[in-house]
Design a protein around this motif. Structure first.
Motif, mmCIF file in Angstrom:
data_model
loop_
_atom_site.group_PDB
_atom_site.id
_atom_site.type_symbol
_atom_site.label_atom_id
_atom_site.label_comp_id
_atom_site.label_asym_id
_atom_site.label_seq_id
_atom_site.Cartn_x
_atom_site.Cartn_y
_atom_site.Cartn_z
ATOM 1 N N ILE A 25 0.893 -1.153 0.000
ATOM 2 C CA ILE A 25 0.000 0.000 0.000
ATOM 3 C C ILE A 25 0.929 1.200 0.000
ATOM 4 N N ASP A 26 0.817 2.030 -1.016
ATOM 5 C CA ASP A 26 1.776 3.105 -1.210
ATOM 6 C C ASP A 26 1.068 4.439 -1.377
ATOM 7 N N LYS A 27 1.421 5.395 -0.541
ATOM 8 C CA LYS A 27 0.899 6.747 -0.684
ATOM 9 C C LYS A 27 1.880 7.522 -1.565
ATOM 10 N N ASP A 28 1.377 8.466 -2.311
ATOM 11 C CA ASP A 28 2.188 9.304 -3.206
ATOM 12 C C ASP A 28 2.809 8.509 -4.342
ATOM 13 N N TYR A 29 2.162 7.439 -4.781
ATOM 14 C CA TYR A 29 2.691 6.599 -5.855
ATOM 15 C C TYR A 29 2.704 7.335 -7.192
ATOM 16 N N VAL A 30 1.750 8.238 -7.371
ATOM 17 C CA VAL A 30 1.599 8.905 -8.667
ATOM 18 C C VAL A 30 2.056 10.358 -8.575
ATOM 19 N N ASP A 31 3.034 10.645 -7.728
ATOM 20 C CA ASP A 31 3.616 11.974 -7.547
ATOM 21 C C ASP A 31 2.661 12.990 -6.931
ATOM 22 N N ARG A 32 1.490 12.581 -6.562
ATOM 23 C CA ARG A 32 0.555 13.461 -5.877
ATOM 24 C C ARG A 32 0.026 12.689 -4.676
ATOM 25 N N GLU A 33 -0.864 13.291 -3.966
ATOM 26 C CA GLU A 33 -1.409 12.573 -2.810
ATOM 27 C C GLU A 33 -2.411 11.541 -3.297
ATOM 28 N N SER A 34 -1.918 10.374 -3.575
ATOM 29 C CA SER A 34 -2.712 9.288 -4.112
ATOM 30 C C SER A 34 -2.306 8.003 -3.413
ATOM 31 N N TYR A 35 -3.219 7.074 -3.350
ATOM 32 C CA TYR A 35 -2.914 5.770 -2.778
ATOM 33 C C TYR A 35 -2.929 4.730 -3.879
ATOM 34 N N CYS A 36 -2.024 3.786 -3.798
ATOM 35 C CA CYS A 36 -1.995 2.645 -4.700
ATOM 36 C C CYS A 36 -1.873 1.397 -3.840
ATOM 37 N N LEU A 54 -4.094 -3.639 -9.440
ATOM 38 C CA LEU A 54 -3.706 -2.369 -8.843
ATOM 39 C C LEU A 54 -4.969 -1.605 -8.490
ATOM 40 N N CYS A 55 -4.964 -0.951 -7.348
ATOM 41 C CA CYS A 55 -6.107 -0.157 -6.901
ATOM 42 C C CYS A 55 -5.625 1.258 -6.587
ATOM 43 N N PHE A 56 -6.359 2.229 -7.076
ATOM 44 C CA PHE A 56 -5.997 3.626 -6.871
ATOM 45 C C PHE A 56 -7.181 4.401 -6.321
ATOM 46 N N ILE A 57 -6.891 5.333 -5.443
ATOM 47 C CA ILE A 57 -7.888 6.333 -5.064
ATOM 48 C C ILE A 57 -7.516 7.595 -5.820
ATOM 49 N N ASN A 58 -8.394 8.004 -6.731
ATOM 50 C CA ASN A 58 -8.124 9.151 -7.588
ATOM 51 C C ASN A 58 -7.992 10.415 -6.756
ATOM 52 N N GLU A 59 -6.966 11.205 -7.033
ATOM 53 C CA GLU A 59 -6.705 12.401 -6.246
ATOM 54 C C GLU A 59 -7.557 13.586 -6.687
ATOM 55 N N ASP A 60 -8.034 13.585 -7.925
ATOM 56 C CA ASP A 60 -8.861 14.687 -8.427
ATOM 57 C C ASP A 60 -10.332 14.388 -8.157
ATOM 58 N N ASP A 61 -11.141 15.435 -8.116
ATOM 59 C CA ASP A 61 -12.575 15.246 -7.902
ATOM 60 C C ASP A 61 -13.210 14.414 -9.012
ATOM 61 N N LYS A 62 -12.833 14.709 -10.263
ATOM 62 C CA LYS A 62 -13.384 13.971 -11.404
ATOM 63 C C LYS A 62 -12.309 13.077 -12.008
ATOM 64 N N LEU A 63 -12.712 11.882 -12.368
ATOM 65 C CA LEU A 63 -11.826 10.984 -13.094
ATOM 66 C C LEU A 63 -12.000 11.281 -14.571
#
Length: 121
Positions: A25-36, A54-63
């Motif tokens: 479980i990795d925070k900041d995986y996509v160079d922003r505040e994101s979880y993978c 792979l599971c991601f929580i999208n950092e932006d309001d809209k995907l």
């Protein structure tokens, strides 16, 4: 408990329930505040790239389409064809349409949908 933390907990349970082992479980995986979250199956039946999710929580309001492209890039690096993306508020219609033509297995969940693991209640 924040919505994001609860969603991570439910994702973790969902991955385990599907027979995957959590690799990280990795925070900041996509160079922003994101979880993978990465899960792997060690089952001989799952060959090639079908043994990794792979599971991601999208950092932006809209995907949007760019968010999909970013995830595909990471999936290619990790050797995965399966992905769960948790979006915060909505998915653009162009992003939904682009998913129909891809050779990847995407599942989309709203952040509000992962506040309770329905398989455990």
């Amino acid at each position: 408990m924040s919505l994001e933390i609860q969603a991570i907990k439910v994702l973790y349970e969902m991955i385990l329930d599907r027979g995957y082992i959590i690799d990280y479980i990795d925070k900041d995986y996509v160079d922003r505040e994101s979880y993978c979250i990465k899960g792997t199956k060690n089952n001989i039946e799952h060959i090639n790239n079908s043994n990794t999710i792979l599971c991601f929580i999208n950092e932006d309001d809209k995907l949007n389409i760019q968010g999909i492209k970013d995830r595909i890039s990471i999936m290619n690096k990790e050797g995965s064809t399966k992905c769960i993306i948790v979006y915060r508020s909505s998915v653009t219609s162009s992003a939904k349409k682009s998913l129909e033509t891809l050779e990847y297995d995407f599942e989309l969940f709203g952040l509000h949908e992962l506040q309770l693991n329905i398989t455990r209640h």
